[in-house]
Design an enzyme around this catalytic site. Sequence first.
Site, mmCIF file in Angstrom:
data_model
loop_
_atom_site.group_PDB
_atom_site.id
_atom_site.type_symbol
_atom_site.label_atom_id
_atom_site.label_comp_id
_atom_site.label_asym_id
_atom_site.label_seq_id
_atom_site.Cartn_x
_atom_site.Cartn_y
_atom_site.Cartn_z
ATOM 1 N N PHE A 1 0.824 -1.209 0.000
ATOM 2 C CA PHE A 1 0.000 0.000 0.000
ATOM 3 C C PHE A 1 0.865 1.269 0.000
ATOM 4 O O PHE A 1 0.860 2.040 -0.966
ATOM 5 C CB PHE A 1 -0.959 -0.056 1.204
ATOM 6 C CG PHE A 1 -1.546 1.263 1.571
ATOM 7 C CD1 PHE A 1 -2.250 2.011 0.635
ATOM 8 C CD2 PHE A 1 -1.388 1.773 2.857
ATOM 9 C CE1 PHE A 1 -2.779 3.251 0.972
ATOM 10 C CE2 PHE A 1 -1.920 2.998 3.207
ATOM 11 C CZ PHE A 1 -2.606 3.746 2.264
ATOM 12 N N ILE A 2 1.666 1.464 1.023
ATOM 13 C CA ILE A 2 2.499 2.676 1.057
ATOM 14 C C ILE A 2 3.617 2.564 0.013
ATOM 15 O O ILE A 2 3.906 3.517 -0.713
ATOM 16 C CB ILE A 2 3.108 2.911 2.466
ATOM 17 C CG1 ILE A 2 1.994 3.064 3.512
ATOM 18 C CG2 ILE A 2 4.008 4.160 2.465
ATOM 19 C CD1 ILE A 2 2.485 3.173 4.949
ATOM 20 N N ASP B 1 9.353 -7.569 -3.859
ATOM 21 C CA ASP B 1 8.116 -7.801 -3.103
ATOM 22 C C ASP B 1 7.700 -9.243 -3.381
ATOM 23 O O ASP B 1 7.740 -9.680 -4.534
ATOM 24 C CB ASP B 1 7.022 -6.827 -3.581
ATOM 25 C CG ASP B 1 5.883 -6.713 -2.594
ATOM 26 O OD1 ASP B 1 5.574 -5.579 -2.178
ATOM 27 O OD2 ASP B 1 5.273 -7.759 -2.250
ATOM 28 N N ASN B 2 7.323 -9.977 -2.364
ATOM 29 C CA ASN B 2 6.907 -11.367 -2.614
ATOM 30 C C ASN B 2 5.385 -11.488 -2.752
ATOM 31 O O ASN B 2 4.842 -12.592 -2.763
ATOM 32 C CB ASN B 2 7.439 -12.310 -1.522
ATOM 33 C CG ASN B 2 6.758 -12.068 -0.185
ATOM 34 O OD1 ASN B 2 6.013 -11.101 -0.034
ATOM 35 N ND2 ASN B 2 7.003 -12.933 0.782
ATOM 36 N N GLY C 1 1.447 -7.346 -0.561
ATOM 37 C CA GLY C 1 1.410 -6.456 -1.732
ATOM 38 C C GLY C 1 0.690 -7.105 -2.906
ATOM 39 O O GLY C 1 0.459 -8.318 -2.912
ATOM 40 N N LEU D 1 10.439 -1.062 3.139
ATOM 41 C CA LEU D 1 9.058 -1.091 3.634
ATOM 42 C C LEU D 1 8.487 -2.503 3.729
ATOM 43 O O LEU D 1 7.385 -2.676 4.255
ATOM 44 C CB LEU D 1 8.142 -0.244 2.721
ATOM 45 C CG LEU D 1 8.178 1.268 2.955
ATOM 46 C CD1 LEU D 1 9.437 1.882 2.368
ATOM 47 C CD2 LEU D 1 6.962 1.940 2.362
ATOM 48 N N ALA E 1 11.253 1.650 7.441
ATOM 49 C CA ALA E 1 9.870 1.971 7.820
ATOM 50 C C ALA E 1 9.529 1.278 9.128
ATOM 51 O O ALA E 1 9.553 0.050 9.223
ATOM 52 C CB ALA E 1 8.916 1.527 6.724
ATOM 53 N N TYR F 1 4.693 -7.345 17.298
ATOM 54 C CA TYR F 1 4.916 -6.444 16.167
ATOM 55 C C TYR F 1 5.675 -5.205 16.634
ATOM 56 O O TYR F 1 6.634 -4.758 16.000
ATOM 57 C CB TYR F 1 3.572 -6.058 15.536
ATOM 58 C CG TYR F 1 3.706 -5.119 14.358
ATOM 59 C CD1 TYR F 1 4.204 -5.563 13.146
ATOM 60 C CD2 TYR F 1 3.332 -3.775 14.466
ATOM 61 C CE1 TYR F 1 4.340 -4.708 12.072
ATOM 62 C CE2 TYR F 1 3.453 -2.912 13.391
ATOM 63 C CZ TYR F 1 3.956 -3.380 12.191
ATOM 64 O OH TYR F 1 4.094 -2.513 11.138
#
Length: 325
Positions: free
Chosen positions: A11-12, A31-32, A36, A76, A117, A149
């Site tokens: 998203f970001i 990105d896996n 995403g 990110l 991030a 987290y």
Amino acid sequence: MRILVTGGAGFIGSHLVDALMEQGHEVTVIDNLSVGKIANIAHHLGHERFHFVNDSILNATTLERLVRQADLIFHLAAVVGVKYVVEDPLNAIIVNVRGTENVLELAFKYWVRTVIASSSEVYGKSTAVPLREDGDRILGPTTVPRWSYSDAKAIDEYFAMAYAKKGLPVTVVRYFNAYGPRLDPRGYGSVVARFFTQALRGEPITVYEDGRQTRCFTYVADTVRGTILAGTVQEAAGQIFNIGSDREIAIGELAERIRALTGSRSEIVHMPYTSAYGPDFEETRRRVPDVTRARQVLGFEAQTALDEGLMRTLEWFRREEESGS
Ligand code: UDP
């Protein structure tokens, strides 16, 4: 510049990629596609300045090849969203700790400036509002998975600051409730997405508890602007920044606004946290950033008013609903 964005299909991340492509940079995304989506970056595929690698940041061999070629890294990639973390804490811990360790180790080896991030979750349930970057973190017990987290992101920050101490130009950004187009309509990452989807489908809008808990929702274009400044302003190296709006809103009021904006007849219902997150859950009641440092060092301030940001987000959710996804 040659810029590597981990999690660039998220998203970001994908909004960051849009901004960097717009500025004329050469952008590589790793990105896996776990959180995403390829749809988020599909409009860049085939562009000569854009490269996409479908792999995990846990794959150190791939990552090394990409870091070696980068002038700047925005990291990110992460398992984000309270719901994902609560459902599979092990995966979240591994990705969020080991992944960042990989990125920073390689950034250090090839000496590449890096932005990490992080999240306002690191403050936990601190009540020292507005939350300052150097304020205390207050967390619950390790039996409450939500805090894993917070701790994973805190470990990431410790790594970042340790490398910064060795001279690596690395900056940490703590995001505060980003929202906007491309939020997962299933609402995994954000209450804004959940409420829009519920309102547009005429389903009950689910406000947890009394709805008086607050957040500062930050339009993603602002989040992205703050992130880029963190990666480019020289004095930002070695520092941590809250990146968010400091306009606070109660979740109950957000539900009313979204219902009004969508013209929905959905009923607003209150339910206990336990019905969504199980019995081992703790909540952050107020979350407001102190934005002084971001303003002073980065010249950053969130600019998009909530109603304006929600309107733009609504347009996107309407299109998504119409296309039947
Ligand atoms: N929330 C809610 N109803 C929902 C989902 C979330 O009332 O269906 C509340 C949640 O309890 C929290 C706030 O909305 O107080 C923001 O939740 P989100 O998961 O978006 O992000 P958080 O800030 O908790 O990471």
